[in-house]
Every structure is written in structure tokens, then in C-alpha cells.
Design a protein around this motif. Structure first.
Motif, mmCIF file in Angstrom:
data_model
loop_
_atom_site.group_PDB
_atom_site.id
_atom_site.type_symbol
_atom_site.label_atom_id
_atom_site.label_comp_id
_atom_site.label_asym_id
_atom_site.label_seq_id
_atom_site.Cartn_x
_atom_site.Cartn_y
_atom_site.Cartn_z
ATOM 1 N N ALA A 1 -0.300 6.955 5.943
ATOM 2 C CA ALA A 1 -1.164 6.076 5.140
ATOM 3 C C ALA A 1 -1.319 4.721 5.820
ATOM 4 O O ALA A 1 -2.425 4.168 5.889
ATOM 5 N N ASP A 2 -0.216 4.204 6.350
ATOM 6 C CA ASP A 2 -0.277 2.923 7.059
ATOM 7 C C ASP A 2 -1.184 3.008 8.286
ATOM 8 O O ASP A 2 -1.910 2.069 8.596
ATOM 9 N N ARG A 3 -1.149 4.142 8.978
ATOM 10 C CA ARG A 3 -2.017 4.327 10.149
ATOM 11 C C ARG A 3 -3.492 4.280 9.736
ATOM 12 O O ARG A 3 -4.315 3.689 10.425
ATOM 13 N N VAL A 4 -3.822 4.930 8.623
ATOM 14 C CA VAL A 4 -5.203 4.932 8.130
ATOM 15 C C VAL A 4 -5.624 3.514 7.760
ATOM 16 O O VAL A 4 -6.701 3.043 8.144
ATOM 17 N N VAL A 5 -4.770 2.835 7.020
ATOM 18 C CA VAL A 5 -5.063 1.461 6.592
ATOM 19 C C VAL A 5 -5.298 0.557 7.797
ATOM 20 O O VAL A 5 -6.282 -0.186 7.847
ATOM 21 N N TYR A 6 -4.425 0.639 8.767
ATOM 22 C CA TYR A 6 -4.535 -0.211 9.956
ATOM 23 C C TYR A 6 -5.759 0.168 10.799
ATOM 24 O O TYR A 6 -6.535 -0.691 11.207
ATOM 25 N N MET B 1 0.855 -1.177 0.000
ATOM 26 C CA MET B 1 0.000 0.000 0.000
ATOM 27 C C MET B 1 0.889 1.224 0.000
ATOM 28 O O MET B 1 1.793 1.328 0.806
ATOM 29 N N THR B 2 0.640 2.149 -0.898
ATOM 30 C CA THR B 2 1.435 3.366 -0.923
ATOM 31 C C THR B 2 0.602 4.555 -0.508
ATOM 32 O O THR B 2 -0.614 4.546 -0.612
ATOM 33 N N GLY B 3 1.279 5.582 -0.047
ATOM 34 C CA GLY B 3 0.604 6.807 0.329
ATOM 35 C C GLY B 3 -0.150 7.434 -0.833
ATOM 36 O O GLY B 3 -1.110 8.157 -0.637
ATOM 37 N N LYS B 4 0.280 7.150 -2.051
ATOM 38 C CA LYS B 4 -0.385 7.704 -3.231
ATOM 39 C C LYS B 4 -1.793 7.152 -3.406
ATOM 40 O O LYS B 4 -2.628 7.769 -4.039
ATOM 41 N N GLN B 5 -2.075 5.989 -2.870
ATOM 42 C CA GLN B 5 -3.401 5.402 -2.998
ATOM 43 C C GLN B 5 -4.396 6.060 -2.044
ATOM 44 O O GLN B 5 -5.590 5.969 -2.238
ATOM 45 N N ILE B 6 -3.886 6.694 -1.019
ATOM 46 C CA ILE B 6 -4.739 7.388 -0.066
ATOM 47 C C ILE B 6 -4.438 8.873 -0.209
ATOM 48 O O ILE B 6 -3.311 9.301 -0.027
ATOM 49 N N ASP B 7 -5.455 9.636 -0.571
ATOM 50 C CA ASP B 7 -5.271 11.076 -0.699
ATOM 51 C C ASP B 7 -6.349 11.787 0.100
ATOM 52 O O ASP B 7 -7.127 11.165 0.816
ATOM 53 N N LYS B 8 -6.400 13.100 -0.027
ATOM 54 C CA LYS B 8 -7.333 13.875 0.789
ATOM 55 C C LYS B 8 -8.790 13.531 0.483
ATOM 56 O O LYS B 8 -9.636 13.590 1.363
ATOM 57 N N ARG B 9 -9.083 13.113 -0.748
ATOM 58 C CA ARG B 9 -10.466 12.721 -1.070
ATOM 59 C C ARG B 9 -10.844 11.435 -0.349
ATOM 60 O O ARG B 9 -11.953 11.307 0.159
ATOM 61 N N VAL B 10 -9.918 10.495 -0.307
ATOM 62 C CA VAL B 10 -10.165 9.236 0.410
ATOM 63 C C VAL B 10 -10.333 9.528 1.898
ATOM 64 O O VAL B 10 -11.249 9.000 2.540
ATOM 65 N N LEU B 11 -9.487 10.382 2.421
ATOM 66 C CA LEU B 11 -9.584 10.750 3.834
ATOM 67 C C LEU B 11 -10.947 11.385 4.125
ATOM 68 O O LEU B 11 -11.588 11.068 5.125
ATOM 69 N N ARG B 12 -11.387 12.256 3.247
ATOM 70 C CA ARG B 12 -12.695 12.898 3.428
ATOM 71 C C ARG B 12 -13.818 11.876 3.413
ATOM 72 O O ARG B 12 -14.755 11.942 4.213
ATOM 73 N N MET B 13 -13.748 10.927 2.510
ATOM 74 C CA MET B 13 -14.767 9.886 2.419
ATOM 75 C C MET B 13 -14.767 9.025 3.688
ATOM 76 O O MET B 13 -15.832 8.720 4.232
ATOM 77 N N ILE B 14 -13.603 8.667 4.166
ATOM 78 C CA ILE B 14 -13.503 7.873 5.399
ATOM 79 C C ILE B 14 -14.101 8.645 6.571
ATOM 80 O O ILE B 14 -14.854 8.096 7.366
ATOM 81 N N ARG B 15 -13.784 9.936 6.644
ATOM 82 C CA ARG B 15 -14.350 10.763 7.716
ATOM 83 C C ARG B 15 -15.865 10.823 7.617
ATOM 84 O O ARG B 15 -16.565 10.718 8.625
ATOM 85 N N PHE C 1 -8.543 1.634 10.044
ATOM 86 C CA PHE C 1 -9.848 1.375 9.440
ATOM 87 C C PHE C 1 -9.928 0.005 8.770
ATOM 88 O O PHE C 1 -10.881 -0.283 8.058
ATOM 89 N N ASN C 2 -8.919 -0.821 9.029
ATOM 90 C CA ASN C 2 -8.906 -2.189 8.515
ATOM 91 C C ASN C 2 -9.136 -2.231 7.000
ATOM 92 O O ASN C 2 -10.001 -2.948 6.504
ATOM 93 N N LEU C 3 -8.362 -1.432 6.276
ATOM 94 C CA LEU C 3 -8.493 -1.336 4.825
ATOM 95 C C LEU C 3 -7.455 -2.204 4.135
ATOM 96 O O LEU C 3 -6.399 -2.489 4.683
ATOM 97 N N ASP C 4 -7.772 -2.582 2.923
ATOM 98 C CA ASP C 4 -6.803 -3.254 2.077
ATOM 99 C C ASP C 4 -6.812 -2.555 0.718
ATOM 100 O O ASP C 4 -7.557 -1.606 0.503
ATOM 101 N N VAL C 5 -5.973 -3.008 -0.191
ATOM 102 C CA VAL C 5 -5.854 -2.365 -1.497
ATOM 103 C C VAL C 5 -7.207 -2.325 -2.195
ATOM 104 O O VAL C 5 -7.587 -1.299 -2.768
ATOM 105 N N LYS C 6 -7.952 -3.407 -2.140
ATOM 106 C CA LYS C 6 -9.259 -3.480 -2.791
ATOM 107 C C LYS C 6 -10.213 -2.435 -2.213
ATOM 108 O O LYS C 6 -10.957 -1.782 -2.944
ATOM 109 N N SER C 7 -10.196 -2.273 -0.904
ATOM 110 C CA SER C 7 -11.057 -1.277 -0.256
ATOM 111 C C SER C 7 -10.730 0.126 -0.737
ATOM 112 O O SER C 7 -11.623 0.920 -1.031
ATOM 113 N N ILE C 8 -9.445 0.430 -0.814
ATOM 114 C CA ILE C 8 -9.009 1.744 -1.283
ATOM 115 C C ILE C 8 -9.423 1.949 -2.736
ATOM 116 O O ILE C 8 -9.894 3.025 -3.119
#
Length: 82
Positions: free
Chosen positions: A51-56, A1-15, A58-65
Motif C-alpha cells: 500500500a505504501d508503494r502505491v501511495v508513494y 495510511m493503511t492497507g485497508k484504504q487501498i483495495d483491489k477496486r482502488v488498484l483497478r481504478m489507478i490502473r 502515485f503521489n497519493l494522500d488520504v484525501k485522494s484515496i
């Protein structure tokens, strides 16, 4: 998982899905509220560590992202094309 897969839009959606304020998210991820704010405004990008903190947290994986990113793209498309 890279930080590029999680951006501010993903963070907003998670929030939004988790009904969290920036402060609540920061506390949940154990990061500073200013970091969340700077990511939200685009002043900073996700580091791999954050990014790793977010993934861990919220129990996310690549498919979820990928699903979150696809949902965001669909919403943007719908918004722009009626």
C-alpha cells in the motif's frame, strides 16, 4: 495510511486512469506480477508495504484515496440503480 484504504477496486481504478497493464503496474511498483494478479482476484490483500508503494508511486494522500473510493461507490451505485 493503511492497507485497508487501498483495495483491489482502488488498484483497478489507478490502473485504468493510468492506462497500465498488470505487468506495467507491477514493474512500476517493483513488485511481482503474480502479487498484482493475486490482489486483483482477492487471493491476497494489500500489505502495508505494498500500500505504501502505491501511495508513494502515485503521489497519493488520504484525501485522494477517499476520493477514489467515493468515485468507485458512485459508479457501483449508478450501475446497480440505473
Amino acid at each position: 495510511m493503511t492497507g485497508k484504504q487501498i483495495d483491489k477496486r482502488v488498484l483497478r481504478m489507478i490502473r485504468a486512469v493510468n492506462d497500465m497493464s498488470q505487468l506495467e503496474l507491477a514493474k512500476f511498483l517493483k513488485v511481482s506480477p503474480s502479487l498484482i494478479s493475486k490482489i486483483r482476484t482477492g487471493e491476497k490483500q494489500f500489505t502495508q508495504r505494498t500500500a505504501d508503494r502505491v501511495v508513494y508511486a502515485f503521489n497519493l494522500d488520504v484525501k485522494s484515496i477517499e476520493h477514489i473510493n467515493a468515485a468507485i461507490k458512485a459508479l457501483i451505485y449508478k450501475e446497480n440503480n440505473g
